[in-house]
Design a protein around this motif. Sequence first.
Motif, PDB file in Angstrom:
ATOM      1  N   HIS A 258      -7.031  35.011  58.611  1.00  0.00           N
ATOM      2  CA  HIS A 258      -7.858  33.957  58.042  1.00  0.00           C
ATOM      3  C   HIS A 258      -7.417  33.744  56.604  1.00  0.00           C
ATOM      4  O   HIS A 258      -7.287  34.715  55.836  1.00  0.00           O
ATOM      5  CB  HIS A 258      -9.340  34.326  58.104  1.00  0.00           C
ATOM      6  N   LEU A 259      -7.183  32.490  56.246  1.00  0.00           N
ATOM      7  CA  LEU A 259      -6.684  32.153  54.915  1.00  0.00           C
ATOM      8  C   LEU A 259      -7.816  31.647  54.031  1.00  0.00           C
ATOM      9  O   LEU A 259      -8.672  30.870  54.468  1.00  0.00           O
ATOM     10  CB  LEU A 259      -5.598  31.084  55.006  1.00  0.00           C
ATOM     11  N   TYR A 260      -7.775  32.077  52.752  1.00  0.00           N
ATOM     12  CA  TYR A 260      -8.780  31.665  51.769  1.00  0.00           C
ATOM     13  C   TYR A 260      -8.055  31.265  50.486  1.00  0.00           C
ATOM     14  O   TYR A 260      -7.317  32.060  49.896  1.00  0.00           O
ATOM     15  CB  TYR A 260      -9.761  32.812  51.480  1.00  0.00           C
ATOM     16  N   GLY A 261      -8.271  30.020  50.061  1.00  0.00           N
ATOM     17  CA  GLY A 261      -7.628  29.566  48.834  1.00  0.00           C
ATOM     18  C   GLY A 261      -7.740  28.067  48.682  1.00  0.00           C
ATOM     19  O   GLY A 261      -8.332  27.376  49.523  1.00  0.00           O
ATOM     20  N   PHE A 262      -7.152  27.576  47.609  1.00  0.00           N
ATOM     21  CA  PHE A 262      -7.242  26.149  47.284  1.00  0.00           C
ATOM     22  C   PHE A 262      -5.843  25.576  47.180  1.00  0.00           C
ATOM     23  O   PHE A 262      -5.029  26.059  46.397  1.00  0.00           O
ATOM     24  CB  PHE A 262      -7.984  25.969  45.951  1.00  0.00           C
ATOM     25  N   LYS A 263      -5.578  24.559  47.974  1.00  0.00           N
ATOM     26  CA  LYS A 263      -4.279  23.879  47.939  1.00  0.00           C
ATOM     27  C   LYS A 263      -4.443  22.575  47.165  1.00  0.00           C
ATOM     28  O   LYS A 263      -5.208  21.697  47.547  1.00  0.00           O
ATOM     29  CB  LYS A 263      -3.785  23.616  49.365  1.00  0.00           C
ATOM     30  N   GLY A 310     -11.429  25.668  59.610  1.00  0.00           N
ATOM     31  CA  GLY A 310     -11.778  26.400  58.393  1.00  0.00           C
ATOM     32  C   GLY A 310     -11.256  25.734  57.141  1.00  0.00           C
ATOM     33  O   GLY A 310     -10.880  26.401  56.167  1.00  0.00           O
ATOM     34  N   ILE A 311     -11.204  24.417  57.160  1.00  0.00           N
ATOM     35  CA  ILE A 311     -10.651  23.628  56.051  1.00  0.00           C
ATOM     36  C   ILE A 311     -11.700  22.648  55.559  1.00  0.00           C
ATOM     37  O   ILE A 311     -12.375  22.008  56.360  1.00  0.00           O
ATOM     38  CB  ILE A 311      -9.396  22.851  56.507  1.00  0.00           C
ATOM     39  N   LEU A 330      -7.380  20.671  49.319  1.00  0.00           N
ATOM     40  CA  LEU A 330      -8.003  21.354  50.451  1.00  0.00           C
ATOM     41  C   LEU A 330      -8.482  22.750  50.084  1.00  0.00           C
ATOM     42  O   LEU A 330      -7.766  23.503  49.422  1.00  0.00           O
ATOM     43  CB  LEU A 330      -7.003  21.483  51.619  1.00  0.00           C
ATOM     44  N   TRP A 331      -9.680  23.062  50.523  1.00  0.00           N
ATOM     45  CA  TRP A 331     -10.180  24.432  50.479  1.00  0.00           C
ATOM     46  C   TRP A 331      -9.858  25.074  51.819  1.00  0.00           C
ATOM     47  O   TRP A 331     -10.229  24.544  52.875  1.00  0.00           O
ATOM     48  CB  TRP A 331     -11.695  24.473  50.284  1.00  0.00           C
ATOM     49  N   LEU A 332      -9.203  26.201  51.795  1.00  0.00           N
ATOM     50  CA  LEU A 332      -9.035  26.998  53.006  1.00  0.00           C
ATOM     51  C   LEU A 332     -10.105  28.080  52.979  1.00  0.00           C
ATOM     52  O   LEU A 332     -10.068  28.983  52.141  1.00  0.00           O
ATOM     53  CB  LEU A 332      -7.635  27.628  53.062  1.00  0.00           C
ATOM     54  N   ASN A 333     -11.040  27.955  53.878  1.00  0.00           N
ATOM     55  CA  ASN A 333     -12.194  28.861  53.889  1.00  0.00           C
ATOM     56  C   ASN A 333     -12.280  29.552  55.245  1.00  0.00           C
ATOM     57  O   ASN A 333     -13.142  29.278  56.066  1.00  0.00           O
ATOM     58  CB  ASN A 333     -13.477  28.077  53.608  1.00  0.00           C
ATOM     59  N   GLY A 334     -11.303  30.431  55.458  1.00  0.00           N
ATOM     60  CA  GLY A 334     -11.243  31.120  56.737  1.00  0.00           C
ATOM     61  C   GLY A 334     -10.409  30.386  57.762  1.00  0.00           C
ATOM     62  O   GLY A 334     -10.655  30.510  58.970  1.00  0.00           O
ATOM     63  N   ALA A 335      -9.416  29.613  57.313  1.00  0.00           N
ATOM     64  CA  ALA A 335      -8.544  28.888  58.241  1.00  0.00           C
ATOM     65  C   ALA A 335      -7.743  29.876  59.084  1.00  0.00           C
ATOM     66  O   ALA A 335      -7.052  30.753  58.554  1.00  0.00           O
ATOM     67  CB  ALA A 335      -7.603  27.977  57.465  1.00  0.00           C
ATOM     68  N   LYS A 336      -7.831  29.737  60.395  1.00  0.00           N
ATOM     69  CA  LYS A 336      -7.133  30.643  61.297  1.00  0.00           C
ATOM     70  C   LYS A 336      -5.645  30.335  61.286  1.00  0.00           C
ATOM     71  O   LYS A 336      -5.234  29.184  61.452  1.00  0.00           O
ATOM     72  CB  LYS A 336      -7.688  30.504  62.716  1.00  0.00           C
ATOM     73  N   ALA A 337      -4.831  31.342  61.072  1.00  0.00           N
ATOM     74  CA  ALA A 337      -3.390  31.139  60.929  1.00  0.00           C
ATOM     75  C   ALA A 337      -2.620  32.278  61.573  1.00  0.00           C
ATOM     76  O   ALA A 337      -3.166  33.364  61.835  1.00  0.00           O
ATOM     77  CB  ALA A 337      -3.015  31.027  59.455  1.00  0.00           C
ATOM     78  N   GLU A 338      -1.340  32.016  61.818  1.00  0.00           N
ATOM     79  CA  GLU A 338      -0.445  33.008  62.411  1.00  0.00           C
ATOM     80  C   GLU A 338       0.656  33.354  61.425  1.00  0.00           C
ATOM     81  O   GLU A 338       1.306  32.456  60.861  1.00  0.00           O
ATOM     82  CB  GLU A 338       0.164  32.458  63.699  1.00  0.00           C
ATOM     83  N   LEU A 339       0.873  34.634  61.200  1.00  0.00           N
ATOM     84  CA  LEU A 339       1.971  35.090  60.346  1.00  0.00           C
ATOM     85  C   LEU A 339       3.282  34.872  61.098  1.00  0.00           C
ATOM     86  O   LEU A 339       3.463  35.372  62.207  1.00  0.00           O
ATOM     87  CB  LEU A 339       1.798  36.567  60.011  1.00  0.00           C
ATOM     88  N   ILE A 340       4.196  34.122  60.510  1.00  0.00           N
ATOM     89  CA  ILE A 340       5.450  33.836  61.211  1.00  0.00           C
ATOM     90  C   ILE A 340       6.684  34.375  60.493  1.00  0.00           C
ATOM     91  O   ILE A 340       7.795  34.315  61.041  1.00  0.00           O
ATOM     92  CB  ILE A 340       5.617  32.322  61.488  1.00  0.00           C
TER      93      ILE A 340
END
Length: 638
Positions: A258-263, A310-311, A330-340
Amino acid sequence: MFTLALCRPGATCRLRHGWDRCQACSCRGFSTTAGQGQQVGLQEKQVGADLEMPVARREAETLFQERPEPGNQYLEDALLRSYLEAHLPPKVLEEVSQELEGFGNRLLTKIGPLGWECELNPPVFRQYDAWGQRVDHIVTCSAWKRMKEIAAEEGLIAEAYERRYSNWSRVHQAVKLYLFSTASGGFNCPLAMTDGAAKVIESLGVPASLRNAFDRLTSRDPRKFWTSGQWMTERRGGSDVANGTETVARKQPDGTYHLYGFKWFTSAADSDMALTLARIEDAEGRVKQGSGGLSLFFLRVRDEEEKLNGIQVQRLKAKLGTRQMATAELWLNGAKAELISAEGRGVASISNMLNITRIHNVIGAVASMRRMISLSRQYALKRVAFGKLLKDHPLHMQTIARMEVQTRGAFLLLMEMARLLGLAETNMASEQDQLLLRLLVPVAKLYTGKQASAVAIEAMESFGGQGYMEDTGLPVIVRDTLVLSIWEGTTNVLSLDVLRSLTKSRGQAMAVFFSTVQNKLESAWSSAELQAAAQSVQDAAGRLARFCRGAASEGAAPMELAARDFSYSLARIYAGALLIEHAARPGSSRLDVCAAQRWCRQELCPAAAELRNGSYSAEESSLDGALVYDGSPAGSRL
């Protein structure tokens, strides 16, 4: 002084493709088939007749100018066609030429008008619905959606990955994107990131978890085709992702993150997916700083129910240009993501994406230059000033010809990169080819970005006051062009990147550069017309080689000061060699020779020239700051 066409009250005004005038207006021009004196006479007669008419009887005030009407872009681009004829295998040339001619017709009749509709109907952000529920919906126009379908139908991304023309597939794709760019209504930007994302996934071996994404990014089916974003810029920095990235990734029990941050800048925020950088938190919530702490993630923008993943969209950016495309915070507030990527290898993994998007930036730059020149030269055939057509004013023709020479050099740089990339992707590139490609990408991006801005503004001026009018579409091209020196790294950032690539190659890249330039000049020595130009390039390369040897003994500081001039020198010398090579081929025209000669009259090695002037000394560097802050409080501290 000029008179604008003014609609009468209640008249309906419809703009199409930037050039159509108000439907209620009586816009009468003058014939361009009659003699020059007759044209001027007709114009004066019409002006006199309208002035004699009582104002109350006039439906509109008219502007006595005809709009430029370029035709099929492919058929009218002599340099493009001659390049393809010189390089493509005969069977490939036959198929590609036929396809490009058809594409040129589609651009003229269908795609261009859609692009203008995108400009007139920019995206709108609807944060809440009628009942106060937050929806964060970015509304795009139907033309923008149709442009996405056309991109799939034309295989603007697929072409590069199907490789039906082997190592020439990238050249074919680059040409289609070049023709598409200025008609695309800004859709060339999401295509750049989509191509970059596909390249990253391919470089990872297309893992099973990303197979669906890769297939969609490279699909020709409009129902399946995806576009991708590239979410890197955050509040603390632009190109400095190593120190500016604050987004964190928290691992979940199922192995996802889950990603948290501000783009801060997310171009094409309406895309289907994105690649982004983040720092992985350990069990204690700590992260590693610097570039070694960054990892690369894949995420879907919306889930299966079309809800944001989660955006939260904070707002759309109010930009100078590229208004057709949604750029958001964009606020990432728990955006589900995959480590690649491997953990901590995000910057290395995304470098493939940056190379592709920088090549796309060059495509946009060269396309803007070509489009503005095309419009300028058409206008010169129609516009009468001071008793004769603009084309009959030598100074006006000289100005456009200078822009044409710059555009030709930029175009051949673009084609050279596409050729080298095609070789690399089909395992046909030598180590020297790969070193050269790594060097040319940032050099061409930074140089053509600057060229495009200069040419666009000069070309706009060639229309006089009409060039400043929004409904001509010219200001749109100018605004959209100005970002090209900023996107994907500013001129100074990329100039320093060039130095890093040279350091990393331990001198091999420069050795390849010099030997390639020499090889491209070989065929010119037997041509009396090209010998002087070839000598200019060879002399400039020699001055640059001496500059490199001298700079190596001076340390890092002078070389950093010289980075921009050094990169310009690389671009001018290499483009000069390409122009000479093209002019020396069998069947070349005298205009090919003329373009090469004129390119080589400029200062080809500004780094050496500025070194002679003492521009890179410590004393000069200290004076730079003093000049900048003269009279300000900061100046007293320098």
